[in-house]
Scaffold this active site. Structure first.
Site, short mmCIF file in Angstrom:
data_model
loop_
_atom_site.label_atom_id
_atom_site.label_comp_id
_atom_site.label_asym_id
_atom_site.label_seq_id
_atom_site.Cartn_x
_atom_site.Cartn_y
_atom_site.Cartn_z
N LYS A 108 -5.25 -12.38 13.77
CA LYS A 108 -4.79 -11.22 13.00
C LYS A 108 -5.99 -10.32 12.72
O LYS A 108 -6.98 -10.77 12.15
CB LYS A 108 -4.17 -11.72 11.69
CG LYS A 108 -3.43 -10.68 10.89
CD LYS A 108 -2.62 -11.35 9.79
CE LYS A 108 -2.05 -10.35 8.82
NZ LYS A 108 -1.30 -11.03 7.74
N ASP A 120 -5.25 0.79 12.78
CA ASP A 120 -6.46 0.54 13.57
C ASP A 120 -6.47 -0.85 14.22
O ASP A 120 -7.40 -1.19 14.94
CB ASP A 120 -7.70 0.72 12.69
CG ASP A 120 -7.72 -0.23 11.50
OD1 ASP A 120 -6.77 -1.05 11.37
OD2 ASP A 120 -8.66 -0.15 10.69
N ARG A 171 -4.38 -17.42 12.44
CA ARG A 171 -3.19 -17.95 11.79
C ARG A 171 -2.49 -18.95 12.70
O ARG A 171 -2.38 -18.74 13.90
CB ARG A 171 -2.26 -16.80 11.45
CG ARG A 171 -0.95 -17.23 10.82
CD ARG A 171 -0.32 -16.11 10.03
NE ARG A 171 0.21 -15.05 10.87
CZ ARG A 171 0.73 -13.91 10.37
NH1 ARG A 171 0.75 -13.70 9.06
NH2 ARG A 171 1.19 -12.98 11.18
N ARG A 178 10.72 -13.84 13.68
CA ARG A 178 11.18 -13.41 12.35
C ARG A 178 12.63 -12.94 12.42
O ARG A 178 13.14 -12.70 13.52
CB ARG A 178 10.35 -12.20 11.89
CG ARG A 178 8.88 -12.37 12.05
CD ARG A 178 8.22 -11.11 12.63
NE ARG A 178 6.85 -11.42 13.06
CZ ARG A 178 5.80 -11.31 12.26
NH1 ARG A 178 5.94 -10.80 11.07
NH2 ARG A 178 4.61 -11.67 12.68
N ASP A 247 10.93 -8.41 8.40
CA ASP A 247 9.90 -8.76 9.39
C ASP A 247 8.91 -9.76 8.81
O ASP A 247 8.04 -10.27 9.53
CB ASP A 247 9.16 -7.50 9.87
CG ASP A 247 8.56 -6.69 8.75
OD1 ASP A 247 9.30 -6.36 7.80
OD2 ASP A 247 7.35 -6.39 8.79
N ASN A 248 9.03 -10.06 7.54
CA ASN A 248 8.15 -11.06 6.92
C ASN A 248 8.92 -12.31 6.54
O ASN A 248 8.51 -13.05 5.63
CB ASN A 248 7.46 -10.47 5.69
CG ASN A 248 6.47 -9.37 6.07
OD1 ASN A 248 5.94 -9.37 7.18
ND2 ASN A 248 6.22 -8.46 5.17
P1 AMP Z 1 2.67 -6.10 7.18
O1 AMP Z 1 2.64 -5.16 6.02
O2 AMP Z 1 1.39 -6.83 7.40
O3 AMP Z 1 3.86 -6.99 7.19
O4 AMP Z 1 2.79 -5.15 8.48
C1 AMP Z 1 3.88 -4.31 8.73
C2 AMP Z 1 3.71 -3.65 10.07
O5 AMP Z 1 2.56 -2.81 10.08
C3 AMP Z 1 3.51 -4.60 11.24
O6 AMP Z 1 4.13 -4.06 12.37
C4 AMP Z 1 2.02 -4.64 11.40
O7 AMP Z 1 1.63 -5.03 12.69
C5 AMP Z 1 1.65 -3.18 11.11
N1 AMP Z 1 0.27 -3.07 10.62
C6 AMP Z 1 -0.22 -3.39 9.42
N2 AMP Z 1 -1.52 -3.13 9.32
C7 AMP Z 1 -1.90 -2.61 10.50
C8 AMP Z 1 -3.14 -2.12 11.03
N3 AMP Z 1 -4.25 -2.12 10.32
N4 AMP Z 1 -3.14 -1.65 12.31
C9 AMP Z 1 -2.01 -1.64 13.03
N5 AMP Z 1 -0.81 -2.08 12.60
C10 AMP Z 1 -0.75 -2.55 11.34
MG MG Z 2 4.20 -8.65 8.26
#
Ligand code: AMP
Ligand code: MG
Length: 486
Positions: A108, A120, A171, A178, A247-248
């Site tokens: 990750k 990013d 991880r 999911r 998605d989580n």
């Molecule tokens: P999360 O909030 O970690 O569950 O992420 C939600 C979505 O945002 C997922 O599709 C992640 O892959 C994307 N995402 C979160 N942070 C980043 C990042 N820094 N760069 C690219 N995608 C991100």
């Molecule tokens: Mg997530």
């Protein structure tokens, strides 16, 4: 280093994007979970830590890996997004652990993917340490969760609200499928994709369902029950996930995504920590309702494959949603019965628990210390329990009710306090301690992080050297907000 066997990569092309990690400037190992590595059959030559760091940061792609970013969709705070996907996570591959269970190894923060949108592809040190701490704490508490194999500093900066140090989190998960993975195909009307994914998860997570009369209906029920069980366990330790988007939520039943999560200090059933959860959608007590809502979204995806007759499929799905509520209630009461030291079941048990919780809420009593103190009370020493309440009169009245109920227990008192201490932790990853560990690490001092992890390894033991991890924050130490930090 890894003995990979990559089943997800054998699924149709539209399930993922093949993508290699983007190398980082200066990978340096922060921590490697050697115990977990052994269980996964991973051989790391620690005499060459640079090589290990290079592999775990993605700079060197190990032999046998099939790096990919998984496609998924999801409801975020109730709003549907038809394409999310791994935007900063890359599945290196899968290994078979010492119990014969297939586990994903995912990096990750390993760089951009076709799903990154404007992100990013990176992760900041703070959130990486938080995920390491909380996921390992969950595992030690016996609650299904993804695991931390390693954290690696990248030697690069990432730009969030401020400039932060970059890191990669390694991880381990039973899988990264999911609810949102099913939604990806459903949103495209791709019933073949839904079927292929359902067959895949049945084989991987629920092989006993292969012979069920209707495997897809059975799958929906099995996933619903694992989530109901999981959320009951969360409530039992005062855990607030904080971002229960579809998605989580895993299909395997593991807790995933430790972004703005937090454990309760003082009890309040509507407690929220996450800075982005303004409406309190994911508040402590809302979690079972949201779990059911998410399962309803999964049900919508599965309806087309459960039965060609839509009304029959919908009926089957509705049955499962109803069963979710019943299953959760049953699990919740059984979790809290154990916390109260009850082995038998009596009609008023639910009210007895609720009554304690409302006395706690009234007094803003510390969730963890109340239940830990109750184990002392089971030995006739009430002080620690009562000390959690500014005005102990309500708590003392409750103790009297509890003792009346204990008198009905068939086995008598033997072993009760020990059984209670085995389910009511003394040490949880309190927010201010996580914050302390992250703040020190940002200045290059990882000793707080290391010591906190050590304290959390045995959450049910009161070890004097870790007494400081058992106390709630002082008013100055209190953390009231947590952040995703993505
Ligand atoms: P999360 O909030 O970690 O569950 O992420 C939600 C979505 O945002 C997922 O599709 C992640 O892959 C994307 N995402 C979160 N942070 C980043 C990042 N820094 N760069 C690219 N995608 C991100
Ligand atoms: Mg997530």
């Amino acid at each position: 280093m890894f003995h990979f066997d990559n089943s997800y990569a054998r699924l149709p092309d539209r399930f993922y994007a093949s993508v290699y990690p983007e190398p980082v400037e200066g990978p340096k190992l922060i921590r490697f979970n050697a115990t977990l590595a052994r269980q996964l059959g991973i051989e790391a030559d620690m005499s060459d830590p640079d090589r290990v760091a290079a592999t775990l940061s993605g700079n060197v792609v190990p032999q046998g890996a099939a790096p990919l970013a998984m496609a998924y969709a999801g409801h975020q705070f109730g709003n549907f997004v038809s394409q999310l996907g791994d935007g900063r996570a890359i599945l290196l591959g899968e290994v078979i652990d010492d119990h014969g269970i297939r586990r994903d190894i995912q990096l990750k923060g390993a760089g951009p993917t076709p799903f990154s949108r404007r992100g990013d592809g990176r992760a900041a040190l703070g959130p990486v340490l938080r995920e390491y701490i909380v996921s390992e704490a969950m595992a030690a508490l016996g609650i299904p969760a993804t695991r931390a194999l390693a954290a690696v500093a990248t030697g690069e900066q990432v730009f969030r609200e401020t400039v932060e140090q970059g890191a990669v989190f390694v991880r381990v998960a039973a899988s990264h499928v999911r609810v949102g993975t099913f939604q990806f195909f459903a949103a495209r009307g791709d019933n073949d994709g839904i079927r292929a994914l359902a067959d895949y998860v049945i084989e991987r997570h629920y092989p006993e369902l292969e012979t069920a009369e209707n495997p897809y209906a059975a799958l929906l029920e099995a996933v619903a029950f694992r989530q109901a069980d999981l959320i009951a366990r969360w409530l039992g330790v005062g855990f607030i996930h904080g971002v229960m988007n579809t998605d989580n939520m895993t299909i395997s039943g593991e807790t995933i995504d430790f972004g703005p999560c937090a454990f309760l200090d003082e009890y309040h059933q509507m407690k929220v920590f996450s800075s982005i959860d303004q409406g309190g959608r994911y508040a402590y007590r809302n979690q079972p309702g949201i779990g059911q809502w998410n399962i309803a979204r999964l049900a919508e995806c599965l309806v087309p494959v459960i039965d060609p007759a839509q009304d029959r499929a919908v009926d089957a799905a509705n049955e499962v949603l109803k069963a979710f509520g019943e299953r959760f209630q049953a699990q919740w009461i059984s979790v809290f019965r154990a916390k109260l030291g009850l082995k038998t079941q009596a009609d008023g048990d639910g009210e007895l628990v609720q009554r304690l919780l409302s006395v706690m809420q009234e007094a803003e009593a510390d969730f963890t210390l109340v239940f830990r103190g109750l184990a002392d009370a089971a030995e006739g020493r009430d002080e620690r329990f009562l000390a959690q309440f500014a005005d102990p009169s309500g708590a003392a009245e409750w103790l009297a009710l509890w003792r009346e109920r204990l008198a009905e227990e068939a086995d008598g008192d033997a072993g009760r306090s020990a059984a209670m201490r085995a389910v009511n932790p003394a040490v949880i990853p309190r927010n201010h301690r996580i914050q302390e560990a992250i703040s020190a690490a940002n200045y290059g001092d990882f000793s707080f992080f290391e010591r906190l992890l050590e304290a959390l390894e045995k959450p049910f033991e009161e070890r004097p050297q870790f007494a400081d991890y058992m106390t709630p924050p002082t008013p100055e130490e209190r953390v009231t907000r947590t952040f995703c930090g993505t």
